[in-house]
Enzyme design. Structure first.
Site, PDB file in Angstrom:
ATOM      1  N   ASP A  37      41.298  39.060  36.068  1.00  0.00           N
ATOM      2  CA  ASP A  37      40.466  40.018  35.343  1.00  0.00           C
ATOM      3  C   ASP A  37      39.967  39.336  34.077  1.00  0.00           C
ATOM      4  O   ASP A  37      40.492  38.291  33.677  1.00  0.00           O
ATOM      5  CB  ASP A  37      41.272  41.269  34.982  1.00  0.00           C
ATOM      6  CG  ASP A  37      40.409  42.513  34.843  1.00  0.00           C
ATOM      7  OD1 ASP A  37      39.589  42.569  33.894  1.00  0.00           O
ATOM      8  OD2 ASP A  37      40.532  43.423  35.676  1.00  0.00           O
ATOM      9  N   TYR A 156      23.297  48.119  41.517  1.00  0.00           N
ATOM     10  CA  TYR A 156      24.620  48.351  42.102  1.00  0.00           C
ATOM     11  C   TYR A 156      24.504  48.630  43.595  1.00  0.00           C
ATOM     12  O   TYR A 156      25.268  48.084  44.413  1.00  0.00           O
ATOM     13  CB  TYR A 156      25.276  49.527  41.382  1.00  0.00           C
ATOM     14  CG  TYR A 156      26.718  49.771  41.742  1.00  0.00           C
ATOM     15  CD1 TYR A 156      27.738  49.019  41.181  1.00  0.00           C
ATOM     16  CD2 TYR A 156      27.068  50.792  42.623  1.00  0.00           C
ATOM     17  CE1 TYR A 156      29.073  49.257  41.492  1.00  0.00           C
ATOM     18  CE2 TYR A 156      28.399  51.051  42.942  1.00  0.00           C
ATOM     19  CZ  TYR A 156      29.398  50.280  42.375  1.00  0.00           C
ATOM     20  OH  TYR A 156      30.707  50.521  42.691  1.00  0.00           O
TER      21      TYR A 156
END
Length: 279
Positions: A37, A156
């Site tokens: 991450d 997206y």
């Protein structure tokens, strides 16, 4: 014995939300997990929690849009645990928001870089170690936005549609190596990517999501983690090239986000939703 006993998994976007839940669940089921991450604090905390609940886990800070970072991430799994059985390409951002006219090219490119190129890179660098050991499982997070259009989520939608079809083409190529490639298309799930960043209000999100689809339940990150566990495990040994929809029937019928007569049209203006841990 756990469903992933003795296996090694890499999970991206693992500091929060669906990736966090998957890391904890995979560890509980016996897997060593390398969590990745950009959120170092959240990643380290999740790695510690996952380790406490199951097998040993480590955190590696990585930008999935960066090939050197992804290559190093896979290398970390091999260095720490000696193999790679599962890659869960989960990291994503909302990215460029708003009307097509208002989207800046750099915002479009960043959205595709994280949500689609990141999946490609995760697949690319997982192949060699999986092939060398005789197989593996690659799971990627797509979205119901990749199965149908949603107004004001153009980048997206395009990226997630790419994930769905990249899953199919990769499954065809890698079947000979016994590497299974599948994706998950979540519907509305109560995670920080919905907005608010560090101020994410889960109670409010749950209340809103209860009525977001026909099944009157708020989708939870644990629901997606369970789907990822199934696809990564030997229970799905004959499943590849599939997109598993986990959406409470949101896509079973017609749901439209398009503007209607009488509603104000979205104005061309720049908007971008970055990593969920940022405001």
């Amino acid at each position: 014995m756990g469903q992933l006993e003795g296996k090694v998994a890499v999970i991206t976007g693992a500091a929060s939300g669906m990736g966090r839940s998957a890391a904890i669940l995979f560890a509980r089921e016996g897997a060593h997990v390398v969590l990745a991450d950009l959120n170092t604090v959240g990643g380290e905390e999740t790695a510690a929690e996952a380790s406490a609940s199951g097998a040993g886990c480590v955190f590696q800070r990585a930008d999935v849009a960066s090939e050197p970072d992804v290559k190093a991430l896979i290398g970390r799994a091999l260095a720490e645990f000696g193999r790679l059985d599962i890659t869960f390409n989960n990291a994503g951002i909302g990215g460029a928001l708003g009307s097509l006219e208002g989207i800046e090219v750099e915002d479009w490119d960043r959205t595709l870089a994280v949500c689609l190129r990141g999946v490609f890179l995760g697949m690319k660098h997982s192949i060699a170690p999986m092939r060398a050991q005789g197989g593996g499982a690659i799971v990627s997070t797509a979205s119901i936005a990749g199965l149908g259009g949603y107004a004001n989520l153009h980048a997206y939608c395009a990226a997630k549609a790419g994930v769905v079809n990249l899953t199919r083409s990769a499954a065809l190529e890698l079947a000979i190596d016994k590497i299974r490639v599948n994706s998950i298309a979540p519907g509305g799930v109560s995670t920080p990517i919905l907005g608010g960043g560090a101020r994410f209000n889960k109670e409010a999100a749950d209340a809103a999501l209860v009525n977001a689809q026909p099944l009157p339940l708020a989708g939870q990150p644990e629901d997606i983690a369970a789907a990822a566990l199934f696809l990564a495990s030997d229970a799905a040994r004959f499943i590849t090239g599939h997109c598993l929809v986990v959406d409470g029937a949101a896509t079973a019928g017609a749901i439209s986000t398009a503007p209607r007569a009488g509603q104000e049209r979205a104005r061309p203006q720049r908007s971008f939703a970055g990593p969920s841990f940022e405001l």
